[in-house]
Design a protein around this motif. Structure first.
Motif, PDB file in Angstrom:
ATOM      1  N   ARG A 197      18.894  19.401 -12.081  1.00 30.90           N
ATOM      2  CA  ARG A 197      19.038  20.367 -10.940  1.00 30.90           C
ATOM      3  C   ARG A 197      20.446  21.125 -10.976  1.00 30.90           C
ATOM      4  O   ARG A 197      21.554  20.344 -11.248  1.00 30.90           O
ATOM      5  CB  ARG A 197      18.882  19.406  -9.578  1.00 30.90           C
ATOM      6  CG  ARG A 197      19.183  20.239  -8.317  1.00 30.90           C
ATOM      7  CD  ARG A 197      19.358  19.500  -7.230  1.00 30.90           C
ATOM      8  NE  ARG A 197      18.098  18.431  -6.868  1.00 30.90           N
ATOM      9  CZ  ARG A 197      18.433  17.297  -6.641  1.00 30.90           C
ATOM     10  NH1 ARG A 197      19.624  16.476  -6.266  1.00 30.90           N
ATOM     11  NH2 ARG A 197      17.305  16.347  -6.716  1.00 30.90           N
ATOM     12  N   GLY A 198      20.455  22.100 -10.836  1.00 34.41           N
ATOM     13  CA  GLY A 198      21.856  22.920 -11.031  1.00 34.41           C
ATOM     14  C   GLY A 198      22.397  22.782 -12.293  1.00 34.41           C
ATOM     15  O   GLY A 198      23.921  22.783 -12.606  1.00 34.41           O
ATOM     16  N   GLY A 199      21.420  22.327 -13.380  1.00 34.79           N
ATOM     17  CA  GLY A 199      21.917  22.443 -14.627  1.00 34.79           C
ATOM     18  C   GLY A 199      22.592  20.872 -14.898  1.00 34.79           C
ATOM     19  O   GLY A 199      23.163  20.782 -16.245  1.00 34.79           O
ATOM     20  N   MET A 200      22.384  20.051 -14.151  1.00 36.07           N
ATOM     21  CA  MET A 200      22.956  18.564 -14.425  1.00 36.07           C
ATOM     22  C   MET A 200      21.981  17.708 -14.374  1.00 36.07           C
ATOM     23  O   MET A 200      20.895  17.968 -13.363  1.00 36.07           O
ATOM     24  CB  MET A 200      24.096  18.374 -13.075  1.00 36.07           C
ATOM     25  CG  MET A 200      25.154  19.211 -13.022  1.00 36.07           C
ATOM     26  SD  MET A 200      26.265  19.087 -14.609  1.00 36.07           S
ATOM     27  CE  MET A 200      26.820  17.527 -14.482  1.00 36.07           C
ATOM     28  N   PRO A 201      21.819  16.812 -15.096  1.00 38.67           N
ATOM     29  CA  PRO A 201      20.846  15.638 -15.046  1.00 38.67           C
ATOM     30  C   PRO A 201      21.055  14.823 -13.670  1.00 38.67           C
ATOM     31  O   PRO A 201      22.108  14.736 -13.418  1.00 38.67           O
ATOM     32  CB  PRO A 201      21.093  14.589 -16.331  1.00 38.67           C
ATOM     33  CG  PRO A 201      22.612  14.971 -16.678  1.00 38.67           C
ATOM     34  CD  PRO A 201      22.594  16.300 -16.247  1.00 38.67           C
ATOM     35  N   GLU A 204      14.710  21.357 -11.055  1.00 40.01           N
ATOM     36  CA  GLU A 204      14.716  23.055 -11.786  1.00 40.01           C
ATOM     37  C   GLU A 204      14.345  23.117 -13.047  1.00 40.01           C
ATOM     38  O   GLU A 204      13.513  23.891 -13.569  1.00 40.01           O
ATOM     39  CB  GLU A 204      15.962  23.710 -11.475  1.00 40.01           C
ATOM     40  CG  GLU A 204      16.334  23.616  -9.928  1.00 40.01           C
ATOM     41  CD  GLU A 204      17.935  24.210  -9.913  1.00 40.01           C
ATOM     42  OE1 GLU A 204      18.447  24.207 -10.951  1.00 40.01           O
ATOM     43  OE2 GLU A 204      18.047  24.484  -8.645  1.00 40.01           O
ATOM     44  N   GLU A 205      14.516  21.758 -13.879  1.00 39.79           N
ATOM     45  CA  GLU A 205      14.137  21.662 -15.308  1.00 39.79           C
ATOM     46  C   GLU A 205      13.580  20.379 -15.533  1.00 39.79           C
ATOM     47  O   GLU A 205      14.405  19.477 -14.876  1.00 39.79           O
ATOM     48  CB  GLU A 205      15.293  22.011 -16.136  1.00 39.79           C
ATOM     49  CG  GLU A 205      15.800  23.488 -16.143  1.00 39.79           C
ATOM     50  CD  GLU A 205      16.883  23.911 -16.926  1.00 39.79           C
ATOM     51  OE1 GLU A 205      17.316  23.044 -17.605  1.00 39.79           O
ATOM     52  OE2 GLU A 205      17.382  24.995 -16.658  1.00 39.79           O
ATOM     53  N   VAL A 206      13.011  20.165 -16.631  1.00 38.23           N
ATOM     54  CA  VAL A 206      12.616  18.791 -17.281  1.00 38.23           C
ATOM     55  C   VAL A 206      12.705  18.820 -18.789  1.00 38.23           C
ATOM     56  O   VAL A 206      12.127  19.825 -19.170  1.00 38.23           O
ATOM     57  CB  VAL A 206      11.014  18.665 -16.726  1.00 38.23           C
ATOM     58  CG1 VAL A 206      10.731  17.118 -17.174  1.00 38.23           C
ATOM     59  CG2 VAL A 206      11.150  18.638 -15.306  1.00 38.23           C
ATOM     60  N   ALA A 207      13.122  17.862 -19.447  1.00 34.82           N
ATOM     61  CA  ALA A 207      13.291  17.601 -20.663  1.00 34.82           C
ATOM     62  C   ALA A 207      12.645  16.626 -20.972  1.00 34.82           C
ATOM     63  O   ALA A 207      12.818  15.344 -20.604  1.00 34.82           O
ATOM     64  CB  ALA A 207      14.833  17.811 -21.070  1.00 34.82           C
ATOM     65  N   PHE A 208      11.834  16.603 -22.377  1.00 33.55           N
ATOM     66  CA  PHE A 208      11.272  15.210 -23.005  1.00 33.55           C
ATOM     67  C   PHE A 208      12.584  14.762 -23.643  1.00 33.55           C
ATOM     68  O   PHE A 208      13.060  15.486 -24.412  1.00 33.55           O
ATOM     69  CB  PHE A 208      10.033  15.759 -23.710  1.00 33.55           C
ATOM     70  CG  PHE A 208       9.627  14.466 -24.155  1.00 33.55           C
ATOM     71  CD1 PHE A 208       8.678  13.434 -23.497  1.00 33.55           C
ATOM     72  CD2 PHE A 208       9.815  14.062 -25.498  1.00 33.55           C
ATOM     73  CE1 PHE A 208       8.070  12.332 -23.967  1.00 33.55           C
ATOM     74  CE2 PHE A 208       9.308  12.652 -26.111  1.00 33.55           C
ATOM     75  CZ  PHE A 208       8.464  12.016 -25.271  1.00 33.55           C
ATOM     76  N   VAL A 209      12.730  13.506 -23.759  1.00 29.99           N
ATOM     77  CA  VAL A 209      13.583  12.801 -24.459  1.00 29.99           C
ATOM     78  C   VAL A 209      13.141  11.835 -25.334  1.00 29.99           C
ATOM     79  O   VAL A 209      12.419  10.838 -24.851  1.00 29.99           O
ATOM     80  CB  VAL A 209      14.890  12.191 -23.546  1.00 29.99           C
ATOM     81  CG1 VAL A 209      15.887  11.432 -24.127  1.00 29.99           C
ATOM     82  CG2 VAL A 209      15.315  13.266 -22.610  1.00 29.99           C
ATOM     83  N   LEU A 210      13.499  11.631 -26.705  1.00 35.59           N
ATOM     84  CA  LEU A 210      13.139  10.461 -27.435  1.00 35.59           C
ATOM     85  C   LEU A 210      14.664  10.029 -27.905  1.00 35.59           C
ATOM     86  O   LEU A 210      15.216  10.619 -28.440  1.00 35.59           O
ATOM     87  CB  LEU A 210      12.297  11.164 -28.714  1.00 35.59           C
ATOM     88  CG  LEU A 210      12.005   9.916 -29.696  1.00 35.59           C
ATOM     89  CD1 LEU A 210      11.060   8.870 -28.877  1.00 35.59           C
ATOM     90  CD2 LEU A 210      11.173  10.536 -30.911  1.00 35.59           C
TER      91      LEU A 210
END
Length: 83
Positions: free
Chosen positions: A23-27, A56-62
């Motif tokens: 959100r707002g570029g911050m995790p 606002e954004e979602v990242a997949f993390v390994l």
């Protein structure tokens, strides 16, 4: 939505397949989909998740912590409905 895939690992590292919400570029939230450690063969995972309000954004993390390797296959994201 549902996130699914398969994970294979080697070594002693701690391995996490996860989602990181922004959100707002911050995790602001980390959701673990699958955790494993040590040598594994292909291990399927699936988890139904709901986006937290304000995402606002979602990242997949390994995430690989330590000495080891990880392989990811068949990653899929499916909508399971809207409330």
């Amino acid at each position: 939505f549902e996130v699914s895939g398969q994970l294979r690992t080697r070594g002693t590292a701690r391995i996490s397949a996860a989602l990181q919400y922004y959100r707002g570029g911050m995790p602001f939230q980390f959701v673990q989909l699958r955790f494993t450690q040590g040598d594994t063969e292909w291990d399927a995972f699936a988890k139904t998740v709901k986006l937290p309000e304000g995402t606002e954004e979602v990242a997949f993390v390994l995430l690989v912590e330590g000495n080891g390797q990880a392989w990811l296959d068949d990653l899929a994201v499916h909508s399971v409905g809207v409330e």
